[in-house]
Design a protein around this motif. Structure first.
Motif, mmCIF file in Angstrom:
data_model
loop_
_atom_site.group_PDB
_atom_site.id
_atom_site.type_symbol
_atom_site.label_atom_id
_atom_site.label_comp_id
_atom_site.label_asym_id
_atom_site.label_seq_id
_atom_site.Cartn_x
_atom_site.Cartn_y
_atom_site.Cartn_z
ATOM 1 N N SER A 177 0.824 -1.198 0.000
ATOM 2 C CA SER A 177 0.000 0.000 0.000
ATOM 3 C C SER A 177 0.856 1.245 0.000
ATOM 4 N N GLU A 178 1.967 1.204 0.750
ATOM 5 C CA GLU A 178 2.830 2.382 0.800
ATOM 6 C C GLU A 178 3.572 2.581 -0.505
ATOM 7 N N ASP A 179 4.001 1.474 -1.118
ATOM 8 C CA ASP A 179 4.790 1.598 -2.337
ATOM 9 C C ASP A 179 3.947 1.986 -3.539
ATOM 10 N N ASP A 180 2.719 1.459 -3.581
ATOM 11 C CA ASP A 180 1.918 1.684 -4.772
ATOM 12 C C ASP A 180 1.356 3.082 -4.843
ATOM 13 N N GLY A 181 1.063 3.695 -3.715
ATOM 14 C CA GLY A 181 0.532 5.041 -3.727
ATOM 15 C C GLY A 181 -0.802 5.098 -4.392
ATOM 16 N N GLU A 182 -0.859 5.701 -5.585
ATOM 17 C CA GLU A 182 -2.113 5.892 -6.296
ATOM 18 C C GLU A 182 -2.721 4.573 -6.732
ATOM 19 N N SER A 183 -1.918 3.497 -6.787
ATOM 20 C CA SER A 183 -2.437 2.232 -7.263
ATOM 21 C C SER A 183 -3.043 1.376 -6.174
ATOM 22 N N SER A 184 -3.075 1.846 -4.933
ATOM 23 C CA SER A 184 -3.647 1.058 -3.859
ATOM 24 C C SER A 184 -5.134 0.877 -4.081
ATOM 25 N N PRO A 185 -5.701 -0.233 -3.574
ATOM 26 C CA PRO A 185 -7.123 -0.465 -3.761
ATOM 27 C C PRO A 185 -7.982 0.644 -3.197
ATOM 28 N N ARG A 228 -9.362 -7.238 -11.232
ATOM 29 C CA ARG A 228 -8.627 -7.803 -10.098
ATOM 30 C C ARG A 228 -7.145 -7.474 -10.179
ATOM 31 N N ALA A 229 -6.553 -7.609 -11.370
ATOM 32 C CA ALA A 229 -5.134 -7.283 -11.514
ATOM 33 C C ALA A 229 -4.880 -5.802 -11.282
ATOM 34 N N SER A 230 -5.794 -4.939 -11.737
ATOM 35 C CA SER A 230 -5.639 -3.505 -11.543
ATOM 36 C C SER A 230 -5.743 -3.125 -10.064
ATOM 37 N N SER A 231 -6.700 -3.723 -9.342
ATOM 38 C CA SER A 231 -6.869 -3.393 -7.926
ATOM 39 C C SER A 231 -5.692 -3.866 -7.088
ATOM 40 N N GLN A 232 -4.974 -4.911 -7.563
ATOM 41 C CA GLN A 232 -3.811 -5.415 -6.845
ATOM 42 C C GLN A 232 -2.520 -4.733 -7.277
ATOM 43 N N GLY A 233 -2.592 -3.830 -8.268
ATOM 44 C CA GLY A 233 -1.411 -3.107 -8.712
ATOM 45 C C GLY A 233 -0.406 -3.956 -9.474
ATOM 46 N N LYS A 234 -0.844 -5.024 -10.132
ATOM 47 C CA LYS A 234 0.054 -5.917 -10.866
ATOM 48 C C LYS A 234 0.113 -5.464 -12.316
ATOM 49 N N ALA A 235 1.031 -4.549 -12.613
ATOM 50 C CA ALA A 235 1.085 -3.925 -13.928
ATOM 51 C C ALA A 235 1.453 -4.920 -15.027
ATOM 52 N N ARG A 236 2.481 -5.751 -14.790
ATOM 53 C CA ARG A 236 2.920 -6.691 -15.825
ATOM 54 C C ARG A 236 1.836 -7.737 -16.102
ATOM 55 N N GLU A 237 1.233 -8.256 -15.048
ATOM 56 C CA GLU A 237 0.160 -9.228 -15.239
ATOM 57 C C GLU A 237 -1.032 -8.595 -15.956
#
Length: 555
Positions: free
Chosen positions: A95-103, A181-190
């Motif tokens: 959550s801290e690393d993703d910033g704007e990408s957190s759920p 689901r992949a977007s909410s988890q911040g998994k850009a490559r997946e």
């Protein structure tokens, strides 16, 4: 017995964790917090707070939630103890690393905490679904102005082109769920891999479907639409279907790319593409059908070109779109055919959705057959009312897609998920009220726009109130369907829809014996939506938390 002990220990740890963090939501004052309290006193208070009620029911609920590996929420404290310590540290670090990408941030951006912001996401989503019926309406109006025979042939040709494609919207359901689901988890490559694989699968499915339409349309149209009165319609319908089949890969690709945009909660991108397609289709119809006198052939060419243009624009937008961490949503176009494992993954995700859509189409088609065989007047009145109903029904499909896009971004807070669900239901009720009211006004106030037969008009006016109620319930029931799709409850819904359809058909035969005419069909459709709304809502809001637990397990 062992499960009860585990459940009791789990609740005690939850209470101690809450008291240690001095959360006042357990009903304690700040002065009586756990700070300075002996461990035995905290445990004793925890037992008094959490061990009330039926131990067996509490134990079963705790075991269900423990199987998901996620936290539970009993309405008094958000319990993070059900997650192991490494998992909590990993989630906190992400959550801290993703910033704007957190759920939580994504959920706020989609309007999870604000009804007005949620409406800003819903409105363009509805516009995407409404655009396709408008394209069909434009074709009908333009072709009808040139030839009555070609207008009649447009119906079976459209059914063969659009209904087969509609069944494969299960690919869109699978794409929306996987991307969300992949977007909410911040998994850009997946996320990029999912979109690329979805594009590859869509192209392959579109090519196969195009071959079936082009080679098999003659046989299908002759089998279903030939006869003493409609045999002359087969030739123009075949020409229309074969021209449209050339753009079937673009049509399936358009559905999947729209779903990918909805999965990352960007409805304005496909809305712009669909608006451009509508403009291209309108200009093409006017130039080819009226200007060059090509009739139904010009309408098919205009629609095919519009599908190619809109799908190309959407693919271009996906290649340029960047997520909030700077990664591209689609890194590159697929360079080879999808592997068997990729196709299998999409079939596993899309299979139940395709079966669900097929069951609904079969149910409505069966009722249509029953209404058609009663009399020519009933057939004409039902055809007009069904066209009105189909136009407004897409609002419910849009709300289902919105639910699948928003709910995975709610994080792991059970109460936040259910609050978002109730907000979506509230919006759907408002849209359903609008749909029902307007759909009732059209046949009552402007029946001559569809027919000049006094008998048909009278029957339309008789069935309009029942259809109004059906549309009012339909939009809300589709929200519950999209919610359970987000919870990956597809097989449950397939069983529920099948039993619902069988029960409603039984009711139809009972009511039809009383000679109520075509109004019975709309009564049964209303009953179908009512049962679906009740069953789906009960499943999602159940105290055992099975549906929510499945959503949390993939959040």
């Amino acid at each position: 017995m062992e499960g009860l002990v585990v459940g009791a220990r789990q609740r005690i740890r939850c209470a101690e964790f809450a008291l240690a963090r001095q959360q006042p939501r357990v009903g304690l004052s700040a002065a009586s917090s756990a700070k300075g309290r002996p461990r035995g006193a905290s445990a004793s208070l925890a037992r008094r707070i959490f061990c009330r009620g039926s131990p067996s029911r509490s134990g079963r609920r705790e075991q269900n939630l423990a199987r998901t590996g996620r936290h539970a929420s009993w309405g008094v404290v958000r319990c993070d103890c059900a997650i192991s310590t490494p998992a909590r540290e990993r989630d906190a670090g992400a959550s801290e690393d993703d910033g704007e990408s957190s759920p939580e941030t994504i959920h706020a951006r989609t309007g999870g905490g604000n009804l007005v912001e949620m409406l800003k996401f819903v409105v363009p989503s509805v516009g995407i679904w409404v655009a396709n019926p408008l394209l069909s309406l434009v074709d009908t109006m333009v072709v009808g102005a040139t030839s009555t025979v070609q207008l009649a042939a447009l119906g079976p040709g459209t059914v063969l082109c659009d209904y087969l494609g509609f069944i494969f919207t299960g690919l869109a359901v699978a794409t929306t769920g996987m991307v969300a689901r992949a977007s909410s988890q911040g998994k850009a490559r997946e996320l990029s891999n999912i979109v690329r694989n979805a594009v590859a699968v869509a192209i392959v499915v579109g090519l196969v479907l195009a071959i079936v339409q082009f080679l098999g349309c003659q046989v299908l149209l002759e089998a279903f639409f030939s006869g003493s009165t409609s045999g002359a319609l087969v030739s123009p319908a075949v020409d229309y279907t074969r021209i449209r089949s050339l753009a079937t890969p673009a049509a399936i690709l358009l559905i999947v790319t729209q779903a990918a945009c909805m999965g990352v909660r960007e409805p304005w991108i496909p809305l712009k593409a669909v608006a451009l397609a509508a403009l291209v289709n309108l200009i093409g119809d006017l130039v080819l059908c009226i200007g060059f006198g090509m009739g139904i052939h010009g309408a098919a060419i205009a629609t095919a070109v519009a599908q190619f243009v809109s799908s190309a624009l959407l693919v271009r937008s996906l290649l340029r779109y960047k997520t909030e961490d700077g990664a591209r949503l689609l890194e590159e176009l697929p360079r080879s055919l999808p592997t068997f494992s990729v196709v299998r993954e999409f079939l596993v995700q899309a299979g139940p959705a395709v079966l669900l859509i097929f069951l609904k189409v079969a149910f409505v088609s069966t009722l249509t057959m029953f209404a058609t065989v009663q009399s020519p007047v009933c057939a004409a009145a039902f055809a007009v009312m069904m066209s009105i109903y189909s136009f407004f029904a897409v609002f419910g499909d849009a709300m289902s897609t919105v639910a699948q896009s928003i709910l995975p971004s709610c994080g792991r807070d059970v109460r936040s998920i259910r609050r978002t669900f109730l907000k979506l239901v509230l919006i759907a009720m408002g849209i359903g009220l609008f749909n029902g009211t307007l759909s009732c006004i059209i046949p009552l106030a402007f029946p001559s726009a569809f027919t000049s037969s006094a008998e048909v008009i009278e029957l339309m006016k008789t069935t309009a109130p029942v259809m109004c109620i059906a549309l009012l319930i339909h939009t809300t029931s589709m929200v519950t369907e999209g919610t359970l799709m987000a919870c990956r409850e597809s097989f449950y819904m397939v069983r529920a829809i099948a039993m619902n359809a069988v029960a409603c058909l039984g009711v139809y035969f009972l009511l039809q014996q009383q000679g109520s005419g075509v109004a019975v069909v709309w009564t049964v459709i209303t009953l179908f939506h009512t049962i679906r709304l009740t069953v789906n809502s009960t499943r999602f809001m159940a105290r055992d938390g099975k549906a929510v637990g499945k959503l949390l397990s993939v959040a």
